[in-house]
Scaffold this motif. Structure first.
Motif, PDB file in Angstrom:
ATOM      1  N   ASP A 143      -3.646   4.386   9.007  1.00  0.00           N
ATOM      2  CA  ASP A 143      -3.435   5.804   8.732  1.00  0.00           C
ATOM      3  C   ASP A 143      -1.959   6.078   8.528  1.00  0.00           C
ATOM      4  O   ASP A 143      -1.123   5.626   9.315  1.00  0.00           O
ATOM      5  CB  ASP A 143      -3.945   6.657   9.898  1.00  0.00           C
ATOM      6  N   ASP A 144      -1.667   6.840   7.469  1.00  0.00           N
ATOM      7  CA  ASP A 144      -0.290   7.250   7.164  1.00  0.00           C
ATOM      8  C   ASP A 144       0.680   6.075   7.143  1.00  0.00           C
ATOM      9  O   ASP A 144       1.828   6.199   7.554  1.00  0.00           O
ATOM     10  CB  ASP A 144       0.181   8.327   8.154  1.00  0.00           C
ATOM     11  N   ASP A 145       0.180   4.928   6.691  1.00  0.00           N
ATOM     12  CA  ASP A 145       1.037   3.757   6.563  1.00  0.00           C
ATOM     13  C   ASP A 145       1.320   3.509   5.086  1.00  0.00           C
ATOM     14  O   ASP A 145       0.418   3.491   4.267  1.00  0.00           O
ATOM     15  CB  ASP A 145       0.353   2.505   7.134  1.00  0.00           C
ATOM     16  N   THR A 146       2.570   3.362   4.771  1.00  0.00           N
ATOM     17  CA  THR A 146       2.942   2.914   3.435  1.00  0.00           C
ATOM     18  C   THR A 146       3.807   1.680   3.631  1.00  0.00           C
ATOM     19  O   THR A 146       4.368   1.476   4.700  1.00  0.00           O
ATOM     20  CB  THR A 146       3.708   3.996   2.660  1.00  0.00           C
ATOM     21  N   GLY A 147       3.862   0.876   2.635  1.00  0.00           N
ATOM     22  CA  GLY A 147       4.643  -0.347   2.761  1.00  0.00           C
ATOM     23  C   GLY A 147       3.749  -1.546   2.562  1.00  0.00           C
ATOM     24  O   GLY A 147       3.071  -1.651   1.546  1.00  0.00           O
ATOM     25  N   SER A 148       3.708  -2.421   3.560  1.00  0.00           N
ATOM     26  CA  SER A 148       2.946  -3.653   3.372  1.00  0.00           C
ATOM     27  C   SER A 148       2.092  -3.983   4.589  1.00  0.00           C
ATOM     28  O   SER A 148       2.388  -3.571   5.706  1.00  0.00           O
ATOM     29  CB  SER A 148       3.893  -4.810   3.057  1.00  0.00           C
ATOM     30  N   ILE A 149       1.042  -4.735   4.309  1.00  0.00           N
ATOM     31  CA  ILE A 149       0.126  -5.235   5.332  1.00  0.00           C
ATOM     32  C   ILE A 149       0.087  -6.742   5.161  1.00  0.00           C
ATOM     33  O   ILE A 149      -0.180  -7.243   4.070  1.00  0.00           O
ATOM     34  CB  ILE A 149      -1.288  -4.643   5.158  1.00  0.00           C
ATOM     35  N   ASP A 150       0.382  -7.474   6.235  1.00  0.00           N
ATOM     36  CA  ASP A 150       0.347  -8.935   6.180  1.00  0.00           C
ATOM     37  C   ASP A 150      -1.041  -9.437   6.564  1.00  0.00           C
ATOM     38  O   ASP A 150      -1.570  -9.095   7.629  1.00  0.00           O
ATOM     39  CB  ASP A 150       1.404  -9.522   7.125  1.00  0.00           C
ATOM     40  N   VAL A 180       0.836  -1.203   0.000  1.00  0.00           N
ATOM     41  CA  VAL A 180       0.000   0.000   0.000  1.00  0.00           C
ATOM     42  C   VAL A 180       0.869   1.250   0.000  1.00  0.00           C
ATOM     43  O   VAL A 180       2.000   1.228   0.467  1.00  0.00           O
ATOM     44  CB  VAL A 180      -0.974   0.027   1.207  1.00  0.00           C
ATOM     45  N   SER A 181       0.295   2.353  -0.538  1.00  0.00           N
ATOM     46  CA  SER A 181       1.053   3.603  -0.570  1.00  0.00           C
ATOM     47  C   SER A 181       0.174   4.825  -0.315  1.00  0.00           C
ATOM     48  O   SER A 181       0.611   5.943  -0.509  1.00  0.00           O
ATOM     49  CB  SER A 181       1.751   3.747  -1.926  1.00  0.00           C
ATOM     50  N   ALA A 182      -1.068   4.626   0.109  1.00  0.00           N
ATOM     51  CA  ALA A 182      -1.997   5.740   0.328  1.00  0.00           C
ATOM     52  C   ALA A 182      -1.837   6.323   1.727  1.00  0.00           C
ATOM     53  O   ALA A 182      -1.271   5.694   2.618  1.00  0.00           O
ATOM     54  CB  ALA A 182      -3.425   5.253   0.131  1.00  0.00           C
ATOM     55  N   SER A 183      -2.369   7.538   1.921  1.00  0.00           N
ATOM     56  CA  SER A 183      -2.316   8.144   3.252  1.00  0.00           C
ATOM     57  C   SER A 183      -3.230   7.398   4.222  1.00  0.00           C
ATOM     58  O   SER A 183      -2.940   7.334   5.409  1.00  0.00           O
ATOM     59  CB  SER A 183      -2.669   9.627   3.192  1.00  0.00           C
ATOM     60  N   THR A 184      -4.338   6.823   3.729  1.00  0.00           N
ATOM     61  CA  THR A 184      -5.211   5.982   4.547  1.00  0.00           C
ATOM     62  C   THR A 184      -5.609   4.767   3.713  1.00  0.00           C
ATOM     63  O   THR A 184      -6.030   4.910   2.567  1.00  0.00           O
ATOM     64  CB  THR A 184      -6.479   6.732   4.995  1.00  0.00           C
ATOM     65  N   THR A 185      -5.466   3.575   4.303  1.00  0.00           N
ATOM     66  CA  THR A 185      -5.875   2.335   3.652  1.00  0.00           C
ATOM     67  C   THR A 185      -6.862   1.628   4.573  1.00  0.00           C
ATOM     68  O   THR A 185      -6.621   1.513   5.777  1.00  0.00           O
ATOM     69  CB  THR A 185      -4.670   1.416   3.375  1.00  0.00           C
ATOM     70  N   ILE A 186      -7.963   1.166   3.997  1.00  0.00           N
ATOM     71  CA  ILE A 186      -8.979   0.419   4.744  1.00  0.00           C
ATOM     72  C   ILE A 186      -9.092  -0.956   4.116  1.00  0.00           C
ATOM     73  O   ILE A 186      -9.262  -1.080   2.905  1.00  0.00           O
ATOM     74  CB  ILE A 186     -10.355   1.125   4.725  1.00  0.00           C
ATOM     75  N   VAL A 187      -8.965  -1.993   4.939  1.00  0.00           N
ATOM     76  CA  VAL A 187      -9.184  -3.370   4.501  1.00  0.00           C
ATOM     77  C   VAL A 187     -10.537  -3.782   5.064  1.00  0.00           C
ATOM     78  O   VAL A 187     -10.707  -3.891   6.280  1.00  0.00           O
ATOM     79  CB  VAL A 187      -8.065  -4.313   4.989  1.00  0.00           C
TER      80      VAL A 187
END
Length: 189
Positions: free
Chosen positions: A164-171, A134-141
């Protein structure tokens, strides 16, 4: 990471009074519909009819339960939306209506104010372990169906995780075959 449970979503009437929505998340928090930067909600559509209009808003609709709808936006040909279809993006201003394919549906609706934010919405099938970049300022799964583990938290149907304000990866670790909807929000500011 914040976890939002389906049982905690705020219930409120549609803008046009034609039904009810469950507000998942809105920014700024508590903003009335005419002042949102972005909003994610679930709507139950039980009858054919018009959609509310939203000036300056870009919308994306994903059917998550039921047989589907035929979405009519302005004078464009109807679009058939099923619970497996790609999300459908359209402007909030044109005359928009829907007819049910076969009974009540539930949809996930993402709205962003065009001059402030942009969004992307995609479906993701998940079995076992998977890494989401992910690279967005806010990501919702958002968990459409199934069950998925994120760190020490479990998402069931209609639950979501907010980054919030997470970039990188979500496991992700799906404990059973699961269908997710990934929403990415980015600010123009």
């Amino acid at each position: 990471m914040r976890i939002l449970r389906a049982s905690d979503y705020r219930r409120m009437p549609w803008k046009n009074g034609g039904g009810e929505t469950r507000e998942v998340l809105v920014s700024p928090a508590g903003a009335p519909l005419n002042e949102i930067d972005w909003r994610i909600s679930l709507a139950t559509i039980a009858t054919d009819g018009p959609f509310s209009t939203f000036e300056g808003i870009e919308r994306t609709l994903s059917v998550i339960q039921g047989a589907g709808i035929r979405l009519m936006v302005d004078n464009e040909p109807p679009k058939l939306l099923l619970d497996s279809s790609d999300p459908c993006t359209f402007a909030g201003e044109p005359t928009t209506s829907a007819t049910l394919v076969d009974g009540t549906i539930v949809d996930l609706n993402v709205m962003t104010r065009r001059d402030a934010f942009q969004h992307s919405v995609r479906r993701l099938s998940c079995t076992g372990q998977r890494r989401l970049e992910v690279s967005a300022s806010t990501t919702i799964v958002f968990c459409q169906r199934g069950e998925v583990q994120l760190a020490s938290e479990r998402l069931g149907p209609e639950d979501c995780a907010v980054f919030d304000d997470d970039t990188g990866s979500i496991d992700l670790n799906a404990t059973e075959p699961s269908e997710l909807i990934v929403i990415e929000l980015s600010s123009h500011r």
